[in-house]
Each structure stands twice: as structure tokens, then as C-alpha cells.
Design a protein around this motif. Structure first.
Motif, PDB file in Angstrom:
ATOM      1  N   ALA A  57      22.956   1.931  -9.320  1.00  0.00           N
ATOM      2  CA  ALA A  57      22.383   0.638  -9.717  1.00  0.00           C
ATOM      3  C   ALA A  57      20.907   0.516  -9.357  1.00  0.00           C
ATOM      4  CB  ALA A  57      23.147  -0.501  -9.056  1.00  0.00           C
ATOM      5  N   SER A  58      20.432   1.349  -8.447  1.00  0.00           N
ATOM      6  CA  SER A  58      19.048   1.227  -7.984  1.00  0.00           C
ATOM      7  C   SER A  58      18.580   2.586  -7.489  1.00  0.00           C
ATOM      8  CB  SER A  58      18.953   0.178  -6.871  1.00  0.00           C
ATOM      9  OG  SER A  58      19.879   0.455  -5.839  1.00  0.00           O
ATOM     10  N   LEU A  59      17.306   2.648  -7.074  1.00  0.00           N
ATOM     11  CA  LEU A  59      16.731   3.934  -6.669  1.00  0.00           C
ATOM     12  C   LEU A  59      15.732   3.733  -5.542  1.00  0.00           C
ATOM     13  CD1 LEU A  59      15.613   6.844  -8.911  1.00  0.00           C
ATOM     14  CD2 LEU A  59      13.908   5.827  -7.376  1.00  0.00           C
ATOM     15  N   VAL A  60      15.776   4.644  -4.566  1.00  0.00           N
ATOM     16  CA  VAL A  60      14.754   4.724  -3.520  1.00  0.00           C
ATOM     17  C   VAL A  60      13.987   6.020  -3.733  1.00  0.00           C
ATOM     18  CG1 VAL A  60      14.348   5.081  -1.062  1.00  0.00           C
ATOM     19  CG2 VAL A  60      15.958   3.325  -1.810  1.00  0.00           C
ATOM     20  N   LEU A  61      12.671   5.911  -3.831  1.00  0.00           N
ATOM     21  CA  LEU A  61      11.802   7.066  -4.043  1.00  0.00           C
ATOM     22  C   LEU A  61      11.067   7.394  -2.754  1.00  0.00           C
ATOM     23  CD1 LEU A  61      10.161   9.148  -5.701  1.00  0.00           C
ATOM     24  CD2 LEU A  61       8.664   7.256  -6.393  1.00  0.00           C
ATOM     25  N   ASN A  62      11.307   8.593  -2.235  1.00  0.00           N
ATOM     26  CA  ASN A  62      10.566   9.084  -1.071  1.00  0.00           C
ATOM     27  C   ASN A  62       9.288   9.747  -1.572  1.00  0.00           C
ATOM     28  OD1 ASN A  62       9.569  10.284   1.208  1.00  0.00           O
ATOM     29  ND2 ASN A  62      11.357  11.561   1.616  1.00  0.00           N
ATOM     30  N   LYS A 113      15.862  -1.080 -13.427  1.00  0.00           N
ATOM     31  CA  LYS A 113      16.626  -1.032 -12.183  1.00  0.00           C
ATOM     32  C   LYS A 113      15.713  -1.260 -10.978  1.00  0.00           C
ATOM     33  CE  LYS A 113      20.339   1.871 -13.872  1.00  0.00           C
ATOM     34  NZ  LYS A 113      21.305   2.925 -13.534  1.00  0.00           N
ATOM     35  N   PRO A 114      16.253  -1.817  -9.903  1.00  0.00           N
ATOM     36  CA  PRO A 114      15.449  -2.020  -8.690  1.00  0.00           C
ATOM     37  C   PRO A 114      15.007  -0.685  -8.101  1.00  0.00           C
ATOM     38  CG  PRO A 114      17.481  -3.301  -8.619  1.00  0.00           C
ATOM     39  CD  PRO A 114      17.617  -2.352  -9.754  1.00  0.00           C
ATOM     40  N   ILE A 115      13.739  -0.597  -7.753  1.00  0.00           N
ATOM     41  CA  ILE A 115      13.177   0.608  -7.137  1.00  0.00           C
ATOM     42  C   ILE A 115      12.427   0.201  -5.879  1.00  0.00           C
ATOM     43  CG2 ILE A 115      11.584   2.550  -7.423  1.00  0.00           C
ATOM     44  CD1 ILE A 115      11.993   2.329 -10.423  1.00  0.00           C
ATOM     45  N   VAL A 116      12.604   1.001  -4.819  1.00  0.00           N
ATOM     46  CA  VAL A 116      11.814   0.832  -3.600  1.00  0.00           C
ATOM     47  C   VAL A 116      11.178   2.181  -3.295  1.00  0.00           C
ATOM     48  CG1 VAL A 116      11.855   0.333  -1.129  1.00  0.00           C
ATOM     49  CG2 VAL A 116      13.271  -1.007  -2.694  1.00  0.00           C
ATOM     50  N   ILE A 117       9.887   2.178  -2.977  1.00  0.00           N
ATOM     51  CA  ILE A 117       9.164   3.403  -2.632  1.00  0.00           C
ATOM     52  C   ILE A 117       8.967   3.460  -1.128  1.00  0.00           C
ATOM     53  CG2 ILE A 117       6.988   4.661  -2.832  1.00  0.00           C
ATOM     54  CD1 ILE A 117       6.694   3.547  -5.644  1.00  0.00           C
ATOM     55  N   PHE A 118       9.406   4.564  -0.540  1.00  0.00           N
ATOM     56  CA  PHE A 118       9.169   4.822   0.875  1.00  0.00           C
ATOM     57  C   PHE A 118       7.995   5.784   1.001  1.00  0.00           C
ATOM     58  CE2 PHE A 118      10.049   7.919   4.363  1.00  0.00           C
ATOM     59  CZ  PHE A 118       9.690   7.093   5.418  1.00  0.00           C
ATOM     60  N   LYS A 119       7.006   5.401   1.792  1.00  0.00           N
ATOM     61  CA  LYS A 119       5.887   6.296   2.051  1.00  0.00           C
ATOM     62  C   LYS A 119       5.339   6.054   3.442  1.00  0.00           C
ATOM     63  CE  LYS A 119       1.633   8.334   0.484  1.00  0.00           C
ATOM     64  NZ  LYS A 119       0.516   8.373  -0.464  1.00  0.00           N
ATOM     65  N   ALA A 120       5.472   7.090   4.292  1.00  0.00           N
ATOM     66  CA  ALA A 120       4.919   7.035   5.637  1.00  0.00           C
ATOM     67  C   ALA A 120       3.900   8.154   5.808  1.00  0.00           C
ATOM     68  CB  ALA A 120       6.045   7.168   6.664  1.00  0.00           C
TER      69      ALA A 120
END
Length: 225
Positions: free
Chosen positions: A90-95, A117-124
Motif C-alpha cells: 500500500a505504500s513505500l519507504v525509499l532509503n 501511494k504514500p511514500i516516505v524518503i529516509f536519508k541520513a
């Protein structure tokens, strides 16, 4: 024409990102752990799908030419990942950590974004390419927002789901070429469930050949000498 249901599995999240060394793999599993702790169901390709590096030697050991082995594995991986991104999750997390974003993960995020679709981007990671900013064609998919801490991902994903939630009758058209890929990926995913978490190489190779290249499965050159 088949139709997609973007929220078929409300809690399943596709985890897209680089998987080319142990540090990258560990980071993807940490992301999955954080999502799982918040009652999401993460799908991480190397843990929940298939690994090219694990299966290619098995195919070559049976007598398959390396080029033929690579081709059939790429077909299977493409179908499975496209199915999970577009219909299974249903959604996606992008590293987005890394000197440049992982190409496959960028493609997967674009597919999910196109469907709304809901997307969240992780970036550290402080590295970027364009005047100190991340590529706008990627971060624009999350309104130029990135998340810097893995533990913040579940909360932001929940917020994103609320922000882009569809009506119950929302449907997305599926053109014929996509329909064929989704059908192949869905067949593979359904059969993968029989193997459990271990994903033994030999039976998995049998399945891939059966679904994607029957001629290799029955060819004398594919038999162990």
C-alpha cells in the motif's frame, strides 16, 4: 482490462533501497524492524523476495549458460518487485542513503508515486548532487521532505497514508503490458509462500524455471551432468 487496488494490503510497505553490501542490507533490515514494530508489514526484496547472487550459481551449476541464467532471474525479479510495488503493498519507504540513490529503488518509488501511494524518503547521508540539494525528481515525490531517523519512519508513513488516502471505490487502470507483468509476479509471490522464510535455492530455481522459462527447465543443457 484489469484494475489495480493501491490499498489492497493497508499495512504492507515496500522497502526500496540499495542492497549491494552487508552494511546496506543491515540498514534495510533496520528500516523493516522499525516498521514492523509499528504494526506495518514490510516487504524487503532481499529478505522476502529473491536474491540474484544466491540463485545464479544454482542455475549455472545445472548447466545453464550464464547469460540465460541471468536473463530468467531478471525476468522473475522484475515481475515480483513490480507486483509488490504496484499491487502487493500500500505504500513505500525509499532509503536514499548513498553517494547516489539506488537506480532500482528510484524506479520503484516512481511507480508508487504514479499510483498516488504514500511514500516516505529516509536519508541520513549528507551527500547530494545538485547545489547541496537532493534530486528534485526524487524528493519531489514526497513534497521535498526527507526523514533523518529510522525511528521516525512509521509516524511519518502513517501521516502520509492519511494525506493521500483514496475513496473506497478508487481504481487505477492497468494497461496490457503491466497486466502481464503483474500476473506473473502475483503467480510467483503466491507460490513463494509455500517455501516459508528459508527460500531454499534448488526448489526456488525449479519454480522460476517453471514460471518464466519452461524451455530451460526441460532442456538437456539445464540438467546436471
Amino acid at each position: 482490462m484489469r484494475e489495480l487496488y493501491p490499498f489492497r494490503h493497508q499495512r504492507r510497505v515496500y522497502c526500496a533501497g540499495p542492497l549491494f553490501n552487508e552494511a546496506e542490507r543491515r540498514e534495510m533490515l533496520l528500516i523493516a524492524d522499525a516498521l514492523r514494530a509499528a504494526d506495518f508489514e514490510p516487504f524487503v526484496p532481499h529478505a522476502d523476495g529473491m536474491e540474484f547472487a544466491q540463485l545464479e550459481p544454482c542455475l549455472i551449476g545445472r548447466g545453464c549458460e550464464p547469460s540465460a541464467a541471468g536473463q530468467v532471474l531478471h525476468q522473475a525479479i522484475f515481475a515480483l518487485d513490480v507486483y509488490q510495488v504496484m499491487a502487493g503493498c500500500a505504500s513505500l519507504v525509499l532509503n536514499m542513503n548513498g553517494r547516489v540513490p539506488d537506480e532500482g529503488a528510484v524506479a520503484e518509488a516512481a511507480m508508487a508515486w504514479t499510483l498516488g501511494k504514500p511514500i516516505v524518503i529516509f536519508k541520513a547521508d549528507a551527500r547530494s548532487k545538485i547545489a547541496g540539494r537532493d534530486n528534485p525528481l526524487i524528493v519531489g515525490q514526497t513534497d521535498f521532505e526527507t526523514v533523518e531517523k529510522i525511528e521516525w519512519l512509521p509516524e511519518r508513513l502513517l501521516a502520509r497514508q492519511v494525506e493521500v488516502a483514496f475513496d473506497a471505490d478508487h481504481r487505477v487502470p492497468c494497461p496490457p503490458h503491466l497486466q502481464r507483468t503483474l500476473a506473473a509476479g502475483e503467480r510467483l509471490w503466491d507460490r513463494l509462500q509455500d517455501f516459508g522464510a528459508t527460500r531454499p535455492s534448488e526448489p526456488l530455481v525449479d519454480l522460476i524455471l517453471e514460471l518464466f522459462e519452461p524451455s530451460l527447465a526441460s532442456s538437456p543443457s539445464a540438467e546436471v551432468a
